[in-house]
Design a protein around this motif. Sequence first.
Motif, PDB file in Angstrom:
ATOM      1  N   UNK A  23      -9.267 -67.967 -23.530  1.00 39.40           N
ATOM      2  CA  UNK A  23      -9.529 -67.569 -22.143  1.00 39.40           C
ATOM      3  C   UNK A  23      -8.476 -68.144 -21.216  1.00 39.40           C
ATOM      4  N   UNK A  24      -7.973 -67.295 -20.319  1.00 41.06           N
ATOM      5  CA  UNK A  24      -7.086 -67.726 -19.240  1.00 41.06           C
ATOM      6  C   UNK A  24      -7.856 -67.498 -17.942  1.00 41.06           C
ATOM      7  N   UNK A  25      -8.273 -68.597 -17.329  1.00 43.12           N
ATOM      8  CA  UNK A  25      -9.149 -68.513 -16.159  1.00 43.12           C
ATOM      9  C   UNK A  25      -8.310 -68.631 -14.884  1.00 43.12           C
ATOM     10  N   UNK A  26      -8.304 -67.589 -14.072  1.00 40.75           N
ATOM     11  CA  UNK A  26      -7.566 -67.616 -12.814  1.00 40.75           C
ATOM     12  C   UNK A  26      -8.517 -67.667 -11.629  1.00 40.75           C
ATOM     13  N   UNK A  27      -7.946 -67.758 -10.443  1.00 35.40           N
ATOM     14  CA  UNK A  27      -8.765 -67.839  -9.244  1.00 35.40           C
ATOM     15  C   UNK A  27      -9.592 -66.594  -8.993  1.00 35.40           C
ATOM     16  N   UNK A  28      -9.064 -65.419  -9.412  1.00 35.33           N
ATOM     17  CA  UNK A  28      -9.814 -64.184  -9.194  1.00 35.33           C
ATOM     18  C   UNK A  28     -10.314 -63.548 -10.485  1.00 35.33           C
ATOM     19  N   UNK A  29      -9.543 -63.689 -11.563  1.00 36.56           N
ATOM     20  CA  UNK A  29      -9.942 -63.026 -12.802  1.00 36.56           C
ATOM     21  C   UNK A  29      -9.817 -63.916 -14.024  1.00 36.56           C
ATOM     22  N   UNK A  30     -10.579 -63.542 -15.058  1.00 35.41           N
ATOM     23  CA  UNK A  30     -10.506 -64.232 -16.353  1.00 35.41           C
ATOM     24  C   UNK A  30      -9.986 -63.226 -17.364  1.00 35.41           C
ATOM     25  N   UNK A  31      -8.921 -63.589 -18.076  1.00 39.11           N
ATOM     26  CA  UNK A  31      -8.477 -62.788 -19.212  1.00 39.11           C
ATOM     27  C   UNK A  31      -8.984 -63.478 -20.467  1.00 39.11           C
ATOM     28  N   UNK A  32      -9.681 -62.741 -21.291  1.00 35.93           N
ATOM     29  CA  UNK A  32     -10.316 -63.326 -22.471  1.00 35.93           C
ATOM     30  C   UNK A  32      -9.935 -62.493 -23.678  1.00 35.93           C
ATOM     31  N   UNK A  33      -9.602 -63.168 -24.786  1.00 34.06           N
ATOM     32  CA  UNK A  33      -9.099 -62.427 -25.951  1.00 34.06           C
ATOM     33  C   UNK A  33      -9.572 -63.027 -27.255  1.00 34.06           C
ATOM     34  N   UNK A  34      -9.602 -62.157 -28.270  1.00 29.34           N
ATOM     35  CA  UNK A  34      -9.669 -62.619 -29.650  1.00 29.34           C
ATOM     36  C   UNK A  34      -8.258 -62.495 -30.204  1.00 29.34           C
ATOM     37  N   UNK A  35      -7.771 -63.582 -30.785  1.00 26.90           N
ATOM     38  CA  UNK A  35      -6.374 -63.633 -31.227  1.00 26.90           C
ATOM     39  C   UNK A  35      -6.324 -64.052 -32.687  1.00 26.90           C
ATOM     40  N   UNK A  42      -6.247 -59.079 -30.666  1.00 24.66           N
ATOM     41  CA  UNK A  42      -6.961 -57.943 -31.274  1.00 24.66           C
ATOM     42  C   UNK A  42      -8.029 -57.385 -30.333  1.00 24.66           C
ATOM     43  N   UNK A  43      -8.387 -58.155 -29.304  1.00 27.19           N
ATOM     44  CA  UNK A  43      -9.308 -57.636 -28.306  1.00 27.19           C
ATOM     45  C   UNK A  43      -9.022 -58.374 -27.006  1.00 27.19           C
ATOM     46  N   UNK A  44      -8.925 -57.632 -25.904  1.00 27.77           N
ATOM     47  CA  UNK A  44      -8.658 -58.265 -24.608  1.00 27.77           C
ATOM     48  C   UNK A  44      -9.682 -57.765 -23.598  1.00 27.77           C
ATOM     49  N   UNK A  45     -10.321 -58.713 -22.927  1.00 25.76           N
ATOM     50  CA  UNK A  45     -11.303 -58.370 -21.892  1.00 25.76           C
ATOM     51  C   UNK A  45     -10.875 -58.987 -20.577  1.00 25.76           C
ATOM     52  N   UNK A  46     -11.245 -58.334 -19.491  1.00 27.33           N
ATOM     53  CA  UNK A  46     -11.013 -58.909 -18.168  1.00 27.33           C
ATOM     54  C   UNK A  46     -12.345 -59.014 -17.448  1.00 27.33           C
ATOM     55  N   UNK A  47     -12.574 -60.169 -16.866  1.00 24.72           N
ATOM     56  CA  UNK A  47     -13.811 -60.431 -16.129  1.00 24.72           C
ATOM     57  C   UNK A  47     -13.468 -61.017 -14.769  1.00 24.72           C
ATOM     58  N   UNK A  48     -14.366 -60.835 -13.804  1.00 23.08           N
ATOM     59  CA  UNK A  48     -14.170 -61.476 -12.495  1.00 23.08           C
ATOM     60  C   UNK A  48     -14.573 -62.945 -12.601  1.00 23.08           C
ATOM     61  N   UNK A  49     -13.785 -63.811 -11.943  1.00 22.52           N
ATOM     62  CA  UNK A  49     -14.100 -65.245 -11.955  1.00 22.52           C
ATOM     63  C   UNK A  49     -15.300 -65.525 -11.051  1.00 22.52           C
ATOM     64  N   UNK A  50     -15.349 -64.857  -9.919  1.00 21.93           N
ATOM     65  CA  UNK A  50     -16.450 -65.088  -8.981  1.00 21.93           C
ATOM     66  C   UNK A  50     -16.440 -66.492  -8.419  1.00 21.93           C
ATOM     67  N   UNK A 302       1.286 -60.876 -18.074  1.00 22.74           N
ATOM     68  CA  UNK A 302       0.099 -61.635 -17.677  1.00 22.74           C
ATOM     69  C   UNK A 302      -0.770 -62.031 -18.879  1.00 22.74           C
ATOM     70  N   UNK A 303      -0.259 -61.760 -20.108  1.00 26.16           N
ATOM     71  CA  UNK A 303      -0.997 -62.216 -21.297  1.00 26.16           C
ATOM     72  C   UNK A 303      -0.539 -63.599 -21.751  1.00 26.16           C
ATOM     73  N   UNK A 304       0.508 -64.145 -21.082  1.00 29.24           N
ATOM     74  CA  UNK A 304       1.089 -65.410 -21.547  1.00 29.24           C
ATOM     75  C   UNK A 304       0.053 -66.539 -21.553  1.00 29.24           C
ATOM     76  N   UNK A 305      -0.712 -66.661 -20.469  1.00 26.92           N
ATOM     77  CA  UNK A 305      -1.693 -67.747 -20.386  1.00 26.92           C
ATOM     78  C   UNK A 305      -2.754 -67.641 -21.469  1.00 26.92           C
ATOM     79  N   UNK A 306      -3.191 -66.420 -21.723  1.00 23.57           N
ATOM     80  CA  UNK A 306      -4.218 -66.176 -22.735  1.00 23.57           C
ATOM     81  C   UNK A 306      -3.684 -66.493 -24.136  1.00 23.57           C
TER      82      UNK A 306
END
Length: 318
Positions: A23-35, A42-50, A302-306
């Motif tokens: 998971x790469x947690x940002x101020x507005x969004x979270x990028x989450x992956x299975x690597x 192999x799977x990338x999801x985007x979620x709001x940080x809230x 923007x996948x670097x952090x993840x």
Amino acid sequence: MPSKRICAADREGPGIVTVVVALDVGGTGIKAALVRPPGEIVRLERHATGARRGPEAVIETILAVAGGLADTARAAGETPLAVGLAVPGVVDEANGTAVWSANLGFRDVPLRELAAQRLNLPAALGHDVRAGGAAEARLGAARGVRHVLFVAVGTGIAAAHVVDGRAGGGAHGAAGELGHVVVRPGGTPCFCGNRGCLETVASAAAIARAYPTVTGDPITAADVAARAAEGDEAAVRVWRDATAALADGLLTAQALYDVADMVIGGGLAEAGEALFAPLRAALRERITFHREPRLLPAALGDRAGCLGAALLALDLLG
Ligand SMILES: [Zn+2]
């Protein structure tokens, strides 16, 4: 489990596919992956940080997203072996603590332990820019290069010094604040309390602010770059000032670190040669005794952090 260190290769067998949760947690969004090792998403999801919901809710979201991905992996017949989290701010990687983050409202959050407990997996916590830098040095633009400086230029400017694929966090988890190196003494006030910090001149936000629009409409750094390329005088001046300041900052970094490659990422790097051509020229003008580093655009976007968070998890597995 007899040992905390599990070799990923030992767990590979007929029908067993191993992954890590990242998971790469940002101020507005979270990028989450299975690597999958060594670094295939192999799977990338985007979620709001809230973040406005407060730190407790953000922590719960992080743990729920990570746990959900681990469940998704198992449902697909894959075996999650570890979890890696990357967050902004001051991060104590050794103790697994998110010490401070203005964006997330974190203060001394033992995020590594919380993730390990919730997922019942080995966990690692890292800093977003340092994780991104390690990913660029191991999987991206500077793949295989031993001494690398990764510089993320966006709303602010931050750097990661990566040696042999690992980024140093400093004594207090606060290394790499290149954006607050003073390049214009007595210059524009910075939110940090100083004046003339690099990011008051060369961040994407500063470039956008410095360009005078007749209408007062908002403009982006990319727009300023495009107008400079068309010969718009004000844009040319703003862009020249920004690249000159960035070159001053990079020269200071090179005096300190003597790296082989400098990888420039973040929104500003998307300007491409409009950034890199004048930046290389400005750096070359300033170099005296220093060895000239290669200046490269980031390759992982923007996948670097993840991916960096995934590498932290994979490193746990030996
Ligand atoms: Zn500052």
